[in-house]
Write an enzyme that holds these catalytic residues in place. Structure first.
Site, mmCIF file in Angstrom:
data_model
loop_
_atom_site.group_PDB
_atom_site.id
_atom_site.type_symbol
_atom_site.label_atom_id
_atom_site.label_comp_id
_atom_site.label_asym_id
_atom_site.label_seq_id
_atom_site.Cartn_x
_atom_site.Cartn_y
_atom_site.Cartn_z
ATOM 1 C CB CYS A 10 -0.853 0.072 1.259
ATOM 2 S SG CYS A 10 -1.931 -1.318 1.461
ATOM 3 N NE ARG A 32 -9.248 -2.857 -3.049
ATOM 4 C CZ ARG A 32 -9.301 -4.151 -2.770
ATOM 5 N NH1 ARG A 32 -9.816 -5.006 -3.603
ATOM 6 N NH2 ARG A 32 -8.825 -4.594 -1.632
#
Ligand code: XMP
Length: 536
Positions: free
Chosen positions: A360, A455
């Site tokens: 991430c 998303r």
């Protein structure tokens, strides 16, 4: 007599005083979650920032129970879920996870049709009774059967033969399904009906597996048992290997996660996609989830980077209305308000984690997100209030992180830990003598182009400039999922043993925390030695 009683009493009181004193002292240093996190209410803490205090224990690690109920009808035997990422969970991973007692969430970077067949593969993996066996017809050629096997990658070659009404005509045995007989009709090569072993559906009783198991014991050499109805129409098939596997599973400590029909559990992720007018694509989402449910889907996950948003709330509400009984996971969030919002929209289980994942970059790119343990604490209190469960998603690199997560959450989601397993999608690559598999964030440019842009609140249009929130990376190839899980489970059970927690509810209850300094972190890892072999 009087003197010795008096002395015993004094000793007892002294002993009690010492216990109370040490309890008081312990309590000053090692704090339960509410007191601990309140004391650090201006700091974001993550796994390595804290450690858990050990407690008096009568619990042996191997006796600890790891089952968890994430929603009504969603019971896992271990609290571990593989992430809905396109380099982590497709059917192979989901099958391996469910066989070990956990769950896989099939990702959505594929067409709806592909996701449906991925879910079907999991649900049809090992049945007690294969309800829809692949059949052939008497006038088919053996060559056609061979083509079908090749096209569909079937690992078996024995097929029941039925007429157009579904009536059983016989069994085509694997030893005649050969190229040399390709031009012959199935009718010429089948074992005729009167020589095929069958059982009437109504005679299966309450425990069909036990019935089939006994049948195979009583009939040496027979490996298939067909199920028929009164009209001799085919209703299913037992294979000896499936029945043996299921019988063995019944005595394993962590049994596979199965549904009421004994099929493996399977979850799938969907995103809150929008139509050409920028509105939530209601029809498509409801139709697709409906089709997934028809295939036996056990839980749907509305997976986005920002769960505390109108689009996600609307999608959850819409799914709850359309499928009142379907367990819904929704996320991701890191605040109490977000947990309450998604719970009010109808989610049963909330995914917490924004930016802790190994691939991430949300915190770097968008400057948002909360260190995972603080996020879990805050989310857990709202989850408790709203009577929903909490899933810790991302950032887990070792079993100790799972133990710490489970002091606040009901299950964990892992991506990176499973991405190097043979069961994860993707090819093995070799660099400088080491073997790797690709692992990429669903917010990486490549993954977003493959479909996951929604998303992250972007359009799938590759020509538009979008800011990636994840990286494309490599993971060294690891052992199979069941071995990786065995390591994680061993660690969780040790942790529970140290805390005297016989089950996960007790772990959440008993955990007491203390902050660790950088020196404490160094002390926690192997130090001042030359390591010959990694510990895990
Ligand atoms: P681990 O640490 O297990 O994390 O590899 C997996 C979780 O990370 C999330 N995820 C992302 N988060 N950008 C993000 O900020 C991304 O590109 C990304 N891809 C996945 C997701 O929650 C997953 O389960």
């Amino acid at each position: 007599m009087f003197l010795s009683c008096y002395r015993d009493r004094i000793l007892f009181l002294k002993h009690m005083a010492t216990i109370k004193e040490s309890d008081d002292l312990d309590g000053k240093f090692y704090k339960p979650a509410d007191a601990f996190f309140a004391a650090y209410n201006n700091i974001g803490l993550t796994f390595d920032d804290v450690t858990l205090a050990t407690l008096y224990s009568e619990v042996l690690p191997r006796e600890t129970q790891l089952h968890t109920d994430l929603a009504e009808g969603l019971h896992l035997n271990i609290p571990i879920i593989s992430s809905d990422m396109d380099t982590v969970t497709e059917s192979r991973m989901a099958i391996a996870m469910a066989l070990s007692g956990g769950l896989g969430l099939i990702h959505y970077n594929m067409s709806d049709r592909e996701q449906l067949s991925e879910v079907s593969r999991v649900k049809n993996h090992v049945h007690g009774l294969i309800q829809e066996p692949i059949k052939t017809a008497p006038d088919q050629l053996i060559g056609d059967v061979l083509n079908l096997i090749e096209k569909k990658h079937f690992a078996f070659s024995t097929f029941p033969v039925v007429d157009t009404q579904g009536k059983l005509m016989g069994l085509l045995p694997g030893h005649v399904v050969k190229q040399r007989y390709a031009k012959r009709k199935v009718a010429e090569a089948l074992t005729p009906r009167d020589q095929v072993q069958t059982i009437n559906k109504k005679d299966l009783g309450r425990d069909p597996i036990a019935k089939a198991d006994k049948f195979f014991t009583d009939h040496p050499g027979i490996h298939k048992l067909l199920v028929v109805d009164e009209q001799d129409r085919l209703h299913g098939l037992f294979t000896m290997s499936d029945v043996e596997r299921i019988t063995q599973e019944r005595s394993a400590q962590f049994k596979p996660a199965r549904d009421a029909l004994f099929r493996l559990l399977c979850g799938a992720a969907v995103s809150a996609t929008r139509n050409a007018f920028g509105e939530l694509d209601r029809e498509r989402i409801v139709a697709h989830v409906g089709a997934l449910v028809e295939r036996g889907l056990d839980v749907v996950a509305v997976s986005t980077a920002h769960g505390h948003s109108k689009g996600v709330g609307d999608a959850v509400r819409m799914l709850r209305d359309a499928f009142p009984k379907l367990p819904i996971i929704a996320g991701n969030v890191t605040s109490g308000a977000a947990v309450e919002y998604l719970a009010d929209c109808g989610a049963n289980s909330i995914k917490a984690g924004q930016g802790p994942g190994s691939i991430c970059t949300t915190r770097i790119v968008a400057g948002v997100g909360i260190p995972q343990l603080t996020a879990l604490y805050v989310a857990s209190r709202s989850a408790e209030k709203k009577r929903v469960t909490l899933i810790a998603d991302g950032g887990i690199t070792k079993s100790g992180d799972v133990v710490k997560s489970l002091t606040l959450a009901h299950a964990v989601i892992c991506g990176g830990i499973f991405a190097g397993c043979p069961e994860a999608p993707g090819e093995v690559m070799e660099f400088s003598g080491k073997r790797y598999k690709q692992y990429r964030g669903m917010g990486s440019l490549a993954a977003m182009k493959a479909g996951s842009a929604a998303r992250y609140g972007h359009s799938n249009d590759a020509s538009r400039k979008i800011a990636p929130e994840g990286v494309e990376a490599l993971k060294e190839v690891t052992t199979s999922v069941d071995r990786v899980l065995a390591q994680l489970i061993g660690g969780i059970q040790s942790g529970m043993g140290y805390l005297g927690a016989a089950n996960l509810a007790q772990l959440r209850d008993k955990a007491r925390f203390i902050r660790v300094t950088p020196a404490g972190q160094r002390e926690a890892a192997p130090h001042d030695v030359v390591e010959l072999k990694a510990g895990s």
